[in-house]
Write a protein that holds these residues in place. Structure first.
Motif, PDB file in Angstrom:
ATOM      1  N   ALA A  46      45.658  44.547  44.049  1.00 13.11           N
ATOM      2  CA  ALA A  46      44.871  43.328  43.851  1.00 13.11           C
ATOM      3  C   ALA A  46      43.830  43.547  42.767  1.00 13.11           C
ATOM      4  CB  ALA A  46      44.194  42.905  45.151  1.00 13.11           C
ATOM      5  N   ALA A  47      43.704  42.567  41.871  1.00 18.32           N
ATOM      6  CA  ALA A  47      42.689  42.581  40.813  1.00 18.32           C
ATOM      7  C   ALA A  47      41.910  41.273  40.879  1.00 18.32           C
ATOM      8  CB  ALA A  47      43.335  42.756  39.441  1.00 18.32           C
ATOM      9  N   VAL A  48      40.600  41.346  40.665  1.00 16.07           N
ATOM     10  CA  VAL A  48      39.727  40.181  40.811  1.00 16.07           C
ATOM     11  C   VAL A  48      38.986  39.939  39.500  1.00 16.07           C
ATOM     12  CG1 VAL A  48      37.892  39.099  42.153  1.00 16.07           C
ATOM     13  CG2 VAL A  48      39.432  40.725  43.244  1.00 16.07           C
ATOM     14  N   SER A  49      39.025  38.703  39.031  1.00 14.73           N
ATOM     15  CA  SER A  49      38.289  38.273  37.849  1.00 14.73           C
ATOM     16  C   SER A  49      37.334  37.158  38.258  1.00 14.73           C
ATOM     17  CB  SER A  49      39.253  37.778  36.760  1.00 14.73           C
ATOM     18  OG  SER A  49      38.545  37.377  35.608  1.00 14.73           O
ATOM     19  N   TYR A  50      36.136  37.127  37.634  1.00 16.96           N
ATOM     20  CA  TYR A  50      35.108  36.148  38.001  1.00 16.96           C
ATOM     21  C   TYR A  50      34.772  35.265  36.807  1.00 16.96           C
ATOM     22  CZ  TYR A  50      34.334  39.092  42.111  1.00 16.96           C
ATOM     23  OH  TYR A  50      34.496  39.810  43.262  1.00 16.96           O
ATOM     24  N   VAL A  51      34.634  33.975  37.078  1.00 15.49           N
ATOM     25  CA  VAL A  51      34.147  33.015  36.080  1.00 15.49           C
ATOM     26  C   VAL A  51      33.007  32.229  36.708  1.00 15.49           C
ATOM     27  CG1 VAL A  51      36.371  32.804  34.896  1.00 15.49           C
ATOM     28  CG2 VAL A  51      35.839  31.293  36.815  1.00 15.49           C
ATOM     29  N   ILE A 112      38.843  34.936  41.149  1.00 14.27           N
ATOM     30  CA  ILE A 112      40.287  34.766  40.995  1.00 14.27           C
ATOM     31  C   ILE A 112      40.941  36.098  41.343  1.00 14.27           C
ATOM     32  CG2 ILE A 112      42.146  34.180  39.412  1.00 14.27           C
ATOM     33  CD1 ILE A 112      39.964  32.685  37.779  1.00 14.27           C
ATOM     34  N   THR A 113      41.708  36.118  42.423  1.00  7.40           N
ATOM     35  CA  THR A 113      42.359  37.331  42.919  1.00  7.40           C
ATOM     36  C   THR A 113      43.855  37.223  42.697  1.00  7.40           C
ATOM     37  OG1 THR A 113      40.657  37.548  44.624  1.00  7.40           O
ATOM     38  CG2 THR A 113      42.663  38.851  44.902  1.00  7.40           C
ATOM     39  N   ALA A 114      44.417  38.222  42.052  1.00  6.24           N
ATOM     40  CA  ALA A 114      45.855  38.272  41.781  1.00  6.24           C
ATOM     41  C   ALA A 114      46.436  39.513  42.431  1.00  6.24           C
ATOM     42  CB  ALA A 114      46.131  38.280  40.282  1.00  6.24           C
ATOM     43  N   ARG A 115      47.592  39.371  43.050  1.00  6.12           N
ATOM     44  CA  ARG A 115      48.292  40.484  43.690  1.00  6.12           C
ATOM     45  C   ARG A 115      49.626  40.712  42.990  1.00  6.12           C
ATOM     46  NH1 ARG A 115      46.836  41.775  49.226  1.00  6.12           N
ATOM     47  NH2 ARG A 115      44.941  40.663  49.815  1.00  6.12           N
ATOM     48  N   ALA A 116      49.956  41.977  42.785  1.00  2.00           N
ATOM     49  CA  ALA A 116      51.211  42.324  42.122  1.00  2.00           C
ATOM     50  C   ALA A 116      51.630  43.724  42.549  1.00  2.00           C
ATOM     51  CB  ALA A 116      51.065  42.250  40.604  1.00  2.00           C
ATOM     52  N   GLU A 117      52.903  44.056  42.253  1.00  9.55           N
ATOM     53  CA  GLU A 117      53.419  45.372  42.601  1.00  9.55           C
ATOM     54  C   GLU A 117      52.886  46.463  41.676  1.00  9.55           C
ATOM     55  OE1 GLU A 117      57.604  44.982  42.460  1.00  9.55           O
ATOM     56  OE2 GLU A 117      57.715  43.532  44.129  1.00  9.55           O
ATOM     57  N   SER A 124      46.459  41.448  34.485  1.00  6.57           N
ATOM     58  CA  SER A 124      46.835  40.429  33.489  1.00  6.57           C
ATOM     59  C   SER A 124      46.919  39.046  34.107  1.00  6.57           C
ATOM     60  CB  SER A 124      48.174  40.810  32.847  1.00  6.57           C
ATOM     61  OG  SER A 124      49.211  40.839  33.820  1.00  6.57           O
ATOM     62  N   MET A 125      47.370  38.940  35.346  1.00  7.55           N
ATOM     63  CA  MET A 125      47.443  37.630  35.985  1.00  7.55           C
ATOM     64  C   MET A 125      46.051  37.088  36.287  1.00  7.55           C
ATOM     65  SD  MET A 125      50.763  37.495  38.517  1.00  7.55           S
ATOM     66  CE  MET A 125      50.197  38.801  39.584  1.00  7.55           C
ATOM     67  N   GLN A 150      33.559  33.210  31.083  1.00  9.50           N
ATOM     68  CA  GLN A 150      33.970  34.450  31.729  1.00  9.50           C
ATOM     69  C   GLN A 150      32.730  35.221  32.186  1.00  9.50           C
ATOM     70  OE1 GLN A 150      37.511  35.569  31.687  1.00  9.50           O
ATOM     71  NE2 GLN A 150      36.773  36.956  33.288  1.00  9.50           N
ATOM     72  N   PHE A 151      32.690  35.552  33.456  1.00  8.05           N
ATOM     73  CA  PHE A 151      31.560  36.304  34.015  1.00  8.05           C
ATOM     74  C   PHE A 151      31.874  37.799  34.137  1.00  8.05           C
ATOM     75  CE2 PHE A 151      28.965  37.945  37.531  1.00  8.05           C
ATOM     76  CZ  PHE A 151      27.709  37.560  37.117  1.00  8.05           C
ATOM     77  N   SER A 152      33.082  38.128  34.603  1.00 10.79           N
ATOM     78  CA  SER A 152      33.474  39.524  34.737  1.00 10.79           C
ATOM     79  C   SER A 152      34.993  39.609  34.667  1.00 10.79           C
ATOM     80  CB  SER A 152      32.981  40.112  36.073  1.00 10.79           C
ATOM     81  OG  SER A 152      33.454  41.433  36.253  1.00 10.79           O
ATOM     82  N   ARG A 153      35.480  40.484  33.811  1.00  8.97           N
ATOM     83  CA  ARG A 153      36.921  40.680  33.711  1.00  8.97           C
ATOM     84  C   ARG A 153      37.423  41.550  34.861  1.00  8.97           C
ATOM     85  NH1 ARG A 153      39.210  39.349  28.855  1.00  8.97           N
ATOM     86  NH2 ARG A 153      40.901  40.823  29.237  1.00  8.97           N
TER      87      ARG A 153
END
Length: 229
Positions: A46-51, A112-117, A124-125, A150-153
């Motif tokens: 899981a990766a999290v991006s903030y706006v 914004i939380t994206a999950r991937a293998e 990137s998502m 964009q607040f935090s990548r």
């Protein structure tokens, strides 16, 4: 006379497996299934991006919080209609299933939380959806009076968020024990007709082998002798 002692039978609980054997069997089965699922399932990262939503000049600052809630609800739709698919390298269906947006009730911020293998794909998502929100807010800033920045990548995750095999086995064992306990509560007790029949025949056999009662000798009745004349 010799007498045969009555036959004794073990309790019914010793002659057949106990009802409580269902509980450990259910726990073991749940642990095996849970551990197998955790070992075979592909780990997820899981990766999290903030706006953050900021008001434009001569705009009401309180409007930013309301627009943040609105952008959070349609984040995946905006990402699909925008270029997030190209930036993330995934399909629109993958974005809808793997990306989630959450808002704060007291701050105009969206996570914004994206999950991937793979960790890189999750990053990137998350960043692709955030970028799509920024571009969309720029196009409609004249009518909304706010814009998304964009607040935090997103940072590359180092550990998966999916449960490991031991944790899955523990959860499966707990679930199996719960189901086994419910089965014991619902399942009615079964009677043993064979055991009851044996116990019912036991008094009859004891009576048959007991010594026969010997009748007491009859006492001769006393008759008076005739008087001599």
């Amino acid at each position: 006379m010799n007498t045969t002692p009555p036959r004794t039978f073990p309790p019914a609980a010793l002659r057949r497996p106990g009802r409580w054997a269902v509980l450990p069997a259910a726990v073991l089965a749940g642990a095996v299934l849970g551990g197998g699922y955790g070992a075979l399932k592909t780990p997820q990262y899981a990766a999290v991006s903030y706006v953050i939503v900021v008001p434009a000049e001569k705009s009401d600052p309180a409007a930013a919080l309301g627009f943040a809630q609105a952008y959070g609800r349609v984040a995946t739709d905006i990402a699909v209609t925008g270029d997030a698919q190209v930036w993330a390298g995934v399909t629109a269906d993958t974005l809808r299933k793997s990306v989630q947006a959450a808002t704060s009730p007291d701050a105009p911020m969206i996570s914004i939380t994206a999950r991937a293998e793979k960790p890189a794909k999750a990053v990137s998502m998350a960043d692709g959806v955030a970028r799509a929100l920024v571009l969309n807010s720029t196009h409609v800033a004249g009518s909304t009076g706010v814009k998304v920045v964009q607040f935090s990548r997103a940072t590359k995750p180092v550990a998966p968020v999916s449960p490991s095999a031991p944790l899955s086995a523990l959860v499966g064992g707990c679930a199996g024990g719960l189901l086994g306990g419910l089965v014991l509560l619902v399942r009615p007790k079964r009677s043993s007709p064979r055991g009851e029949a044996r116990h019912s025949r036991q008094p009859a056999a004891t009576t048959a082998t007991s010594p026969a009662a010997v009748p007491a000798p009859a006492v001769a009745s006393h008759q008076p002798e005739p008087e001599a004349v």
